[in-house]
Design a protein around this motif. Structure first.
Motif, PDB file in Angstrom:
ATOM      1  N   THR A  92       6.167  22.099 -58.789  1.00 18.21           N
ATOM      2  CA  THR A  92       6.555  21.085 -57.809  1.00 18.21           C
ATOM      3  C   THR A  92       7.568  21.632 -56.816  1.00 18.21           C
ATOM      4  O   THR A  92       7.434  21.449 -55.599  1.00 18.21           O
ATOM      5  N   ARG A  93       8.597  22.294 -57.331  1.00 15.56           N
ATOM      6  CA  ARG A  93       9.642  22.829 -56.455  1.00 15.56           C
ATOM      7  C   ARG A  93       9.073  23.853 -55.480  1.00 15.56           C
ATOM      8  O   ARG A  93       9.425  23.863 -54.284  1.00 15.56           O
ATOM      9  N   ALA A  94       8.198  24.728 -55.953  1.00 21.44           N
ATOM     10  CA  ALA A  94       7.638  25.774 -55.095  1.00 21.44           C
ATOM     11  C   ALA A  94       6.764  25.174 -53.994  1.00 21.44           C
ATOM     12  O   ALA A  94       6.866  25.560 -52.821  1.00 21.44           O
ATOM     13  N   ILE A  95       5.919  24.236 -54.366  1.00 24.24           N
ATOM     14  CA  ILE A  95       5.025  23.626 -53.374  1.00 24.24           C
ATOM     15  C   ILE A  95       5.819  22.819 -52.355  1.00 24.24           C
ATOM     16  O   ILE A  95       5.553  22.860 -51.148  1.00 24.24           O
ATOM     17  N   GLU A  96       6.823  22.086 -52.842  1.00 23.05           N
ATOM     18  CA  GLU A  96       7.654  21.306 -51.919  1.00 23.05           C
ATOM     19  C   GLU A  96       8.444  22.217 -50.977  1.00 23.05           C
ATOM     20  O   GLU A  96       8.774  21.825 -49.863  1.00 23.05           O
ATOM     21  N   ALA A  97       8.739  23.440 -51.437  1.00 18.48           N
ATOM     22  CA  ALA A  97       9.485  24.383 -50.601  1.00 18.48           C
ATOM     23  C   ALA A  97       8.610  25.018 -49.526  1.00 18.48           C
ATOM     24  O   ALA A  97       9.115  25.687 -48.623  1.00 18.48           O
ATOM     25  N   GLY A  98       7.283  24.821 -49.643  1.00 20.37           N
ATOM     26  CA  GLY A  98       6.395  25.340 -48.603  1.00 20.37           C
ATOM     27  C   GLY A  98       5.439  26.425 -49.041  1.00 20.37           C
ATOM     28  O   GLY A  98       4.757  27.033 -48.204  1.00 20.37           O
ATOM     29  N   ALA A  99       5.365  26.700 -50.360  1.00 21.95           N
ATOM     30  CA  ALA A  99       4.447  27.735 -50.835  1.00 21.95           C
ATOM     31  C   ALA A  99       3.004  27.354 -50.507  1.00 21.95           C
ATOM     32  O   ALA A  99       2.593  26.210 -50.694  1.00 21.95           O
ATOM     33  N   THR A 100       2.236  28.319 -50.017  1.00 22.45           N
ATOM     34  CA  THR A 100       0.834  28.090 -49.685  1.00 22.45           C
ATOM     35  C   THR A 100      -0.027  28.101 -50.941  1.00 22.45           C
ATOM     36  O   THR A 100      -1.019  27.380 -51.030  1.00 22.45           O
ATOM     37  N   GLY A 101       0.356  28.928 -51.918  1.00 18.98           N
ATOM     38  CA  GLY A 101      -0.412  29.018 -53.152  1.00 18.98           C
ATOM     39  C   GLY A 101       0.484  29.318 -54.330  1.00 18.98           C
ATOM     40  O   GLY A 101       1.663  29.654 -54.164  1.00 18.98           O
ATOM     41  N   TYR A 102      -0.076  29.190 -55.538  1.00 19.57           N
ATOM     42  CA  TYR A 102       0.711  29.395 -56.759  1.00 19.57           C
ATOM     43  C   TYR A 102      -0.191  30.068 -57.782  1.00 19.57           C
ATOM     44  O   TYR A 102      -1.112  29.448 -58.322  1.00 19.57           O
ATOM     45  N   LEU A 103       0.064  31.346 -58.037  1.00 20.48           N
ATOM     46  CA  LEU A 103      -0.733  32.119 -58.981  1.00 20.48           C
ATOM     47  C   LEU A 103       0.120  32.585 -60.151  1.00 20.48           C
ATOM     48  O   LEU A 103       1.317  32.832 -60.003  1.00 20.48           O
ATOM     49  N   LEU A 104      -0.527  32.736 -61.304  1.00 24.61           N
ATOM     50  CA  LEU A 104       0.146  33.281 -62.478  1.00 24.61           C
ATOM     51  C   LEU A 104      -0.170  34.770 -62.569  1.00 24.61           C
ATOM     52  O   LEU A 104      -1.251  35.219 -62.179  1.00 24.61           O
ATOM     53  N   LYS A 105       0.775  35.528 -63.101  1.00 21.35           N
ATOM     54  CA  LYS A 105       0.608  36.980 -63.167  1.00 21.35           C
ATOM     55  C   LYS A 105      -0.514  37.406 -64.108  1.00 21.35           C
ATOM     56  O   LYS A 105      -0.914  38.563 -64.105  1.00 21.35           O
ATOM     57  N   ALA A 106      -1.008  36.469 -64.901  1.00 27.30           N
ATOM     58  CA  ALA A 106      -2.103  36.782 -65.825  1.00 27.30           C
ATOM     59  C   ALA A 106      -3.470  36.779 -65.127  1.00 27.30           C
ATOM     60  O   ALA A 106      -4.483  37.116 -65.743  1.00 27.30           O
ATOM     61  N   GLU A 107      -3.497  36.429 -63.846  1.00 31.37           N
ATOM     62  CA  GLU A 107      -4.769  36.379 -63.125  1.00 31.37           C
ATOM     63  C   GLU A 107      -5.407  37.765 -63.017  1.00 31.37           C
ATOM     64  O   GLU A 107      -4.720  38.789 -63.006  1.00 31.37           O
ATOM     65  N   ARG A 108      -6.725  37.783 -62.873  1.00 31.13           N
ATOM     66  CA  ARG A 108      -7.443  39.041 -62.662  1.00 31.13           C
ATOM     67  C   ARG A 108      -7.157  39.539 -61.245  1.00 31.13           C
ATOM     68  O   ARG A 108      -6.909  38.746 -60.340  1.00 31.13           O
ATOM     69  N   PRO A 109      -7.204  40.864 -61.046  1.00 31.01           N
ATOM     70  CA  PRO A 109      -6.948  41.427 -59.709  1.00 31.01           C
ATOM     71  C   PRO A 109      -7.806  40.790 -58.618  1.00 31.01           C
ATOM     72  O   PRO A 109      -7.318  40.530 -57.516  1.00 31.01           O
ATOM     73  N   GLU A 110      -9.069  40.523 -58.941  1.00 30.65           N
ATOM     74  CA  GLU A 110      -9.963  39.948 -57.933  1.00 30.65           C
ATOM     75  C   GLU A 110      -9.464  38.586 -57.464  1.00 30.65           C
ATOM     76  O   GLU A 110      -9.595  38.234 -56.281  1.00 30.65           O
ATOM     77  N   GLU A 111      -8.894  37.820 -58.405  1.00 33.14           N
ATOM     78  CA  GLU A 111      -8.356  36.497 -58.051  1.00 33.14           C
ATOM     79  C   GLU A 111      -7.139  36.636 -57.143  1.00 33.14           C
ATOM     80  O   GLU A 111      -6.941  35.852 -56.208  1.00 33.14           O
ATOM     81  N   LEU A 112      -6.316  37.643 -57.428  1.00 32.89           N
ATOM     82  CA  LEU A 112      -5.132  37.890 -56.598  1.00 32.89           C
ATOM     83  C   LEU A 112      -5.543  38.292 -55.188  1.00 32.89           C
ATOM     84  O   LEU A 112      -4.993  37.772 -54.205  1.00 32.89           O
ATOM     85  N   PHE A 113      -6.497  39.197 -55.082  1.00 35.82           N
ATOM     86  CA  PHE A 113      -6.953  39.635 -53.761  1.00 35.82           C
ATOM     87  C   PHE A 113      -7.492  38.454 -52.958  1.00 35.82           C
ATOM     88  O   PHE A 113      -7.187  38.299 -51.768  1.00 35.82           O
ATOM     89  N   ALA A 114      -8.303  37.631 -53.607  1.00 40.44           N
ATOM     90  CA  ALA A 114      -8.895  36.473 -52.923  1.00 40.44           C
ATOM     91  C   ALA A 114      -7.811  35.498 -52.484  1.00 40.44           C
ATOM     92  O   ALA A 114      -7.870  34.927 -51.385  1.00 40.44           O
ATOM     93  N   ALA A 115      -6.796  35.310 -53.343  1.00 39.52           N
ATOM     94  CA  ALA A 115      -5.711  34.385 -53.008  1.00 39.52           C
ATOM     95  C   ALA A 115      -4.900  34.893 -51.828  1.00 39.52           C
ATOM     96  O   ALA A 115      -4.469  34.109 -50.973  1.00 39.52           O
ATOM     97  N   ILE A 116      -4.676  36.190 -51.760  1.00 36.69           N
ATOM     98  CA  ILE A 116      -3.939  36.781 -50.638  1.00 36.69           C
ATOM     99  C   ILE A 116      -4.694  36.557 -49.332  1.00 36.69           C
ATOM    100  O   ILE A 116      -4.111  36.160 -48.312  1.00 36.69           O
ATOM    101  N   ARG A 117      -5.996  36.803 -49.355  1.00 37.28           N
ATOM    102  CA  ARG A 117      -6.803  36.617 -48.142  1.00 37.28           C
ATOM    103  C   ARG A 117      -6.825  35.149 -47.725  1.00 37.28           C
ATOM    104  O   ARG A 117      -6.780  34.836 -46.533  1.00 37.28           O
ATOM    105  N   ALA A 118      -6.881  34.265 -48.721  1.00 43.85           N
ATOM    106  CA  ALA A 118      -6.875  32.827 -48.414  1.00 43.85           C
ATOM    107  C   ALA A 118      -5.527  32.415 -47.835  1.00 43.85           C
ATOM    108  O   ALA A 118      -5.459  31.661 -46.850  1.00 43.85           O
ATOM    109  N   ALA A 119      -4.449  32.906 -48.441  1.00 43.02           N
ATOM    110  CA  ALA A 119      -3.103  32.567 -47.967  1.00 43.02           C
ATOM    111  C   ALA A 119      -2.894  33.026 -46.534  1.00 43.02           C
ATOM    112  O   ALA A 119      -2.252  32.338 -45.737  1.00 43.02           O
ATOM    113  N   ALA A 120      -3.426  34.199 -46.204  1.00 38.67           N
ATOM    114  CA  ALA A 120      -3.277  34.733 -44.840  1.00 38.67           C
ATOM    115  C   ALA A 120      -3.908  33.799 -43.815  1.00 38.67           C
ATOM    116  O   ALA A 120      -3.489  33.767 -42.649  1.00 38.67           O
ATOM    117  N   GLN A 121      -4.892  33.021 -44.247  1.00 41.34           N
ATOM    118  CA  GLN A 121      -5.553  32.065 -43.362  1.00 41.34           C
ATOM    119  C   GLN A 121      -4.982  30.652 -43.505  1.00 41.34           C
ATOM    120  O   GLN A 121      -5.497  29.703 -42.928  1.00 41.34           O
TER     121      GLN A 121
END
Length: 207
Positions: A92-121
């Motif tokens: 809640t705090r992160a999203i209210e502060a303006g975060a575009t996305g919220y990922l956990l470090k346990a995600e697969r690399p492919e998920e991280l890459f996709a999230a970065i590209r999505a966040a950039a847009q």
């Protein structure tokens, strides 16, 4: 093809090195800076103007990732939280502060890459467990049920009282206070006093 410019912010050098190596495998992602603190991330984001800042939440001394996100997030600089913490209060705090996305470090690399590209847009990406928590809260599901004693202790907690003061105010032992606090934390999905008060206020559990 223009690469997505990334700023990494994590107080662990080993984690930054791992992310640097991982992101270096993607031709359309370029790490332009590394920050080890919230203050450093804010300064570097203003100077480098990356498209995306990968932000950890717990950053040791100084401002935390949430406050750094609040100072950095803008229409041109998107903050993607990458953390091990998935409590309701953190999300809640992160999203209210303006975060575009919220990922956990346990995600697969492919998920991280996709999230970065999505966040950039400017598109939102949430890890599956995080998305589930957000949806539950939007539906009003999973609202914790506290006992009268737990509500009493939570109310004292919100006033800033310590365990000994709470025990005296409610005529119970400190050990009993600690036991109730453990149950309160578990029910609210938090692990700190501040987190418990924050969630209690959000869910209107305090009288």
């Amino acid at each position: 093809m223009t690469a997505v410019r990334i700023l990494l912010c994590d107080d662990h050098a080993v984690v930054r090195a791992g992310l640097l190596a991982l992101l270096g495998s993607e031709p359309d992602i370029e790490v332009v800076g590394e920050a080890g603190s919230g203050e450093e991330a804010v300064a570097m984001a203003a100077k480098l103007r990356p498209a995306v800042v990968l932000m950890d939440l717990q950053l040791g001394d100084g401002i935390d990732g949430v406050e750094a996100t609040r100072q950095i997030a803008s229409p041109d600089v998107h903050v993607l939280v990458l953390t091990t913490y998935d409590t309701d209060a953190d999300i809640t705090r992160a999203i209210e502060a303006g975060a575009t996305g919220y990922l956990l470090k346990a995600e697969r690399p492919e998920e991280l890459f996709a999230a970065i590209r999505a966040a950039a847009q400017g598109r939102t990406t949430l890890s599956a467990p995080v998305a589930g928590r957000v949806m539950d809260r939007m539906r009003g599901a999973g609202r914790p049920t506290l006992t009268d004693r737990e509500r009493d202790i939570l109310g004292q907690l919100a006033q800033g009282l310590g365990n000994r003061e709470i025990a005296r105010a409610l005529f119970i032992s400190e050990a009993t206070v600690k036991t109730h606090l453990g149950r309160i934390y578990a029910k609210l999905g938090v692990d700190t006093r501040a987190g418990a008060v924050s969630v209690a206020k959000e869910q209107r559990l305090l009288l």
